[in-house]
Design an enzyme around this catalytic site. Structure first.
Site, PDB file in Angstrom:
ATOM      1  N   LYS A 181      14.026  19.123 -42.270  1.00  0.00           N
ATOM      2  CA  LYS A 181      15.105  19.116 -43.260  1.00  0.00           C
ATOM      3  C   LYS A 181      15.384  17.677 -43.653  1.00  0.00           C
ATOM      4  CE  LYS A 181      19.609  19.072 -43.365  1.00  0.00           C
ATOM      5  NZ  LYS A 181      19.847  18.433 -44.692  1.00  0.00           N
ATOM      6  N   GLY A 199      21.298  11.432 -36.133  1.00  0.00           N
ATOM      7  CA  GLY A 199      22.463  11.436 -37.008  1.00  0.00           C
ATOM      8  C   GLY A 199      23.736  11.180 -36.241  1.00  0.00           C
ATOM      9  N   SER A 200      24.828  11.676 -36.788  1.00  0.00           N
ATOM     10  CA  SER A 200      26.144  11.373 -36.233  1.00  0.00           C
ATOM     11  C   SER A 200      26.435  12.189 -34.981  1.00  0.00           C
ATOM     12  CB  SER A 200      27.230  11.654 -37.279  1.00  0.00           C
ATOM     13  OG  SER A 200      27.375  13.054 -37.475  1.00  0.00           O
ATOM     14  N   GLY A 247      25.632  16.162 -34.206  1.00  0.00           N
ATOM     15  CA  GLY A 247      24.793  16.438 -33.044  1.00  0.00           C
ATOM     16  C   GLY A 247      25.452  17.394 -32.075  1.00  0.00           C
ATOM     17  N   GLU A 306      19.190  11.760 -31.047  1.00  0.00           N
ATOM     18  CA  GLU A 306      19.392  10.317 -31.232  1.00  0.00           C
ATOM     19  C   GLU A 306      20.623  10.171 -32.104  1.00  0.00           C
ATOM     20  OE1 GLU A 306      19.835   7.024 -32.838  1.00  0.00           O
ATOM     21  OE2 GLU A 306      17.913   7.288 -33.874  1.00  0.00           O
ATOM     22  N   CYS A 338      21.491   2.770 -36.758  1.00  0.00           N
ATOM     23  CA  CYS A 338      22.162   3.285 -35.560  1.00  0.00           C
ATOM     24  C   CYS A 338      22.166   2.268 -34.432  1.00  0.00           C
ATOM     25  CB  CYS A 338      21.518   4.587 -35.109  1.00  0.00           C
ATOM     26  SG  CYS A 338      19.745   4.470 -34.835  1.00  0.00           S
ATOM     27  N   GLU A 344      31.740   3.547 -34.570  1.00  0.00           N
ATOM     28  CA  GLU A 344      30.586   3.162 -35.376  1.00  0.00           C
ATOM     29  C   GLU A 344      30.998   3.041 -36.835  1.00  0.00           C
ATOM     30  OE1 GLU A 344      25.898   4.246 -35.442  1.00  0.00           O
ATOM     31  OE2 GLU A 344      27.266   5.950 -35.533  1.00  0.00           O
TER      32      GLU A 344
END
Length: 481
Positions: free
Chosen positions: A176, A229-230, A234, A251, A285, A382
Site C-alpha cells: 500500500k 509510520g507513526s 502502528g 518501524e 524517523c 516527534e
C-alpha cells in the site's frame, strides 16, 4: 525534466488497473495539483490479496531453485537503474525532496535488490544432533503473503527495503503506497514488472489507510505485516493484526538524541547536524531531533548551529537546495503547532520557529530551540520537521539519562574523541542503532529498527531477511535404530 502523466493507476495481478475514485497528488513546493491516481477500494485490495495468495500458494516463487530468485532480483535492480532519472524527477515533484536525494533513493532501491539477490540462494537451515536413531534439521519457509504499508517520506527506498528481502525469501507481496506521495512507487513497480516475476508476486495499491490499509492488516489471507509510520497507526495495526495473530515488523517514530562531549570535532558535529535534522526537511524517523551538548561548549555550539541553520539555501527540490518543503499543508501546520507549544513551555527560539510567510508551498524555517528542558514537548514528541532542540548537560551520566528519557529508542549518537567513552555510551544508549561521530553512518548492510515506541523487528542487513521466513524443524526417527 520528464513529463509527468496526468493520471496513474494501481498494479494488481500483473495489470495496471483504474478505480472509480481518484486521489489528487499535490506538489509540496507550490501547493498546486500535480496528478491524480486511482484510489483503490476495499474490493481492489481484496483482488490484490487474492492474487498474492494464489501466487504464494502456487509455489512459483518458493519452489523454484533459489538461483532463479537471484536472477529475478538482479533483473529488478537493473530495471530500476534504467528508470532512476525519470523516477527521481517524479519523486522530487510529488514529495518536495531535492532532485539529487530523489535520484539517490532510486539508486538505493536498486542496491537493496542487488544486496538481497546475493542472499536469496543462501537461506540455509541447520542440522541438530539428537543422538543415534534420529535425524533432525531446520528449514526456512517463506511467510507467504506479506502486506507492506509504506510511508511518504522515503517511499521508493522504504518500499524496496521490505520488498527485496520478501521476494528473496519467496513471498508474494501486496504494497500500500502513501496517499501523499505514491507516484514514484508506480515508477518503481513499473520497473519491477519488467523483470519477469510470476503473476501476482507484486501488487501495488494506493488508497485511504482507514479503508484499504485496515482491510489488508485484518485479512486472514495475510501472513505478515510490515509497517513504517507513526506510533498511533502502528498501534492500531497491531490491534487489528491480533485477530489472526499476524506477525509484524514495526518501524515507528523516533526522538533521537546526539550527545556532543566537550572534545567533539566541531566540523564533524556540524556536518552531522546539517544532515541529521535538515536533510529531507527533517522528515526522517531517525532524524537528530535532540542535540545534547556538554555545558562548557554549549554557547559555542548553539551559536555555530544557528549560523548553520541561517545559512541554509531554501527552495524547490529541482534546484537541490539545502532545505526543501515539507510534504503537505497539514504537516506544516503540525510542525508549527509543536513549535508554539515549545515556546509556551519556555523553550527559547534561537532561530526560525515558524513557516515562511513569503513562499508558496509548504516551507518551514530551519528551527533551533535552545535552553530546552528534557520534559518539554519539543524534547519528548516527534516533530517530523526541520526543528532541533538543544539541551545542555554536565556529566556523562546525566547525558545518558536525558538521551534515554523518552518512550522512543530508534537511533542515537555519540560525538567524542574518547573511544572508551564512545563504547560506554553505545552500550548504555536505549536505541536500535548508535552512530559514533557521524549521524547516519552505516548503510543497507546494517540492521535498522527500534526499541520501545520506536517498534520492533529489524530491516536492512542480513538480519532483516529472517523477518520474512518461518523456521520449521523436521525431526525424524530413523528406522532400525
Amino acid at each position: 525534466m520528464y513529463p509527468i502523466a496526468e493520471h496513474w493507476q494501481n498494479y494488481i495481478d500483473g495489470q495496471w488497473c483504474d478505480s472509480e475514485s481518484r486521489l489528487t497528488v499535490n506538489n509540496p513546493g507550490t501547493g498546486a495539483p500535480l496528478a491524480t491516481i486511482a484510489q483503490a477500494s476495499v474490493a481492489d485490495a481484496e483482488r490484490a490479496l487474492i492474487a498474492a495468495r494464489r501466487c504464494a500458494d502456487s509455489g512459483e516463487l518458493s519452489r523454484v531453485r533459489p538461483a532463479q530468485r537471484v536472477t529475478w532480483l538482479l533483473r529488478i535492480a537493473a530495471e530500476i537503474r534504467a528508470v532512476a532519472e525519470e523516477g527521481a524527477w517524479v519523486l522530487c515533484q510529488e514529495n518536495g525532496k531535492s532532485l539529487n536525494d530523489a535520484r539517490d533513493e532510486f539508486i538505493e532501491a536498486a542496491r537493496y535488490f542487488e544486496y538481497y539477490a546475493g542472499m536469496a540462494d543462501k537461506i540455509e537451515g541447520t542440522s541438530i544432533p539428537l543422538g543415534d536413531g534420529y535425524m533432525d534439521f531446520t528449514v526456512y519457509d517463506p511467510m507467504g503473503v506479506s502486506a507492506q504499508i509504506v510511508p511518504w517520506n522515503f517511499p521508493v527506498s522504504i518500499c524496496a527495503r521490505s520488498l527485496a528481502p520478501a521476494l528473496a525469501a519467496g513471498n508474494a507481496v501486496v504494497i500500500k503506497s502513501p496517499e501523499l506521495s505514491p507516484l514514484g512507487m508506480c515508477v518503481l513497480v513499473r520497473a519491477i514488472a519488467q523483470a519477469g516475476l510470476p503473476q501476482g508476486a507484486v501488487n501495488l495499491i494506493c488508497g485511504r489507510g482507514r479503508e484499504v490499509g485496515t482491510h489488508l492488516v485484518g485479512s486472514a489471507k495475510v501472513d505478515q505485516i510490515v509497517f513504517t509510520g507513526s506510533v498511533p497507526t502502528g498501534q492500531t495495526i497491531l490491534r487489528d493484526a491480533a485477530a489472526h495473530a499476524i506477525p509484524s515488523v514495526m518501524e515507528l517514530g523516533g526522538k533521537s538524541a546526539a550527545i556532543a562531549f566537550a572534545d567533539v570535532d566541531r566540523q564533524q558535529l556540524l556536518a552531522s547536524v546539517k544532515g541529521g535534522i535538515f536533510f529531507n526537511a527533517g522528515q526522517v524517523c531517525s532524524a537528530m531531533s535532540r542535540l545534547l551538548v556538554q555545558r562548557e561548549i554549549y554557547e559555542e555550539i548553539v551559536q555555530s548551529v544557528v549560523e548553520l541553520a541561517e545559512g541554509l539555501s531554501v527552495g524547490l527540490g529541482q534546484d537541490n537546495p539545502d532545505l526543501t518543503p515539507v510534504v503537505s499543508a497539514g504537516q506544516l501546520a503540525s510542525i508549527e503547532t509543536l513549535c508554539r507549544r515549545a515556546i509556551d513551555e519556555g523553550a527559547v527560539v534561537a532561530t526560525g520557529g515558524e513557516a515562511y510567510s513569503d513562499r508558496a508551498g509548504h516551507f518551514m524555517r530551519p528551527t533551533v530551540f535552545r535552553d530546552v528542558s528534557p520534559e518539554m514537548c519539543i524534547a519528548q514528541e516527534e516533530v517530523f520537521g526541520p526543528v532541533l532542540a538543544i539541551i545542555p548537560f554536565d556529566s556523562e551520566e546525566q547525558a545518558l539519562a536525558i538521551a534515554n528519557g523518552t518512550e522512543f529508542g530508534l537511533v542515537a549518537g555519540v560525538f567524542t574523541q574518547d573511544i572508551s567513552r564512545a563504547m560506554r555510551c553505545a552500550r548504555r544508549l536505549k536505541a536500535g542503532q548508535v552512530f559514533v561521530n557521524e549521524w547516519y553512518a552505516g548503510g543497507i548492510e546494517t540492521p535498522f529498527g527500534g526499541v520501545g515506541l520506536s517498534g520492533f523487528g529489524r530491516e536492512k542487513g542480513q538480519e532483516a531477511l529472517y523477518s520474512y521466513v518461518r523456521t520449521k524443524n523436521v525431526a525424524i526417527r530413523v528406522a532400525g535404530e
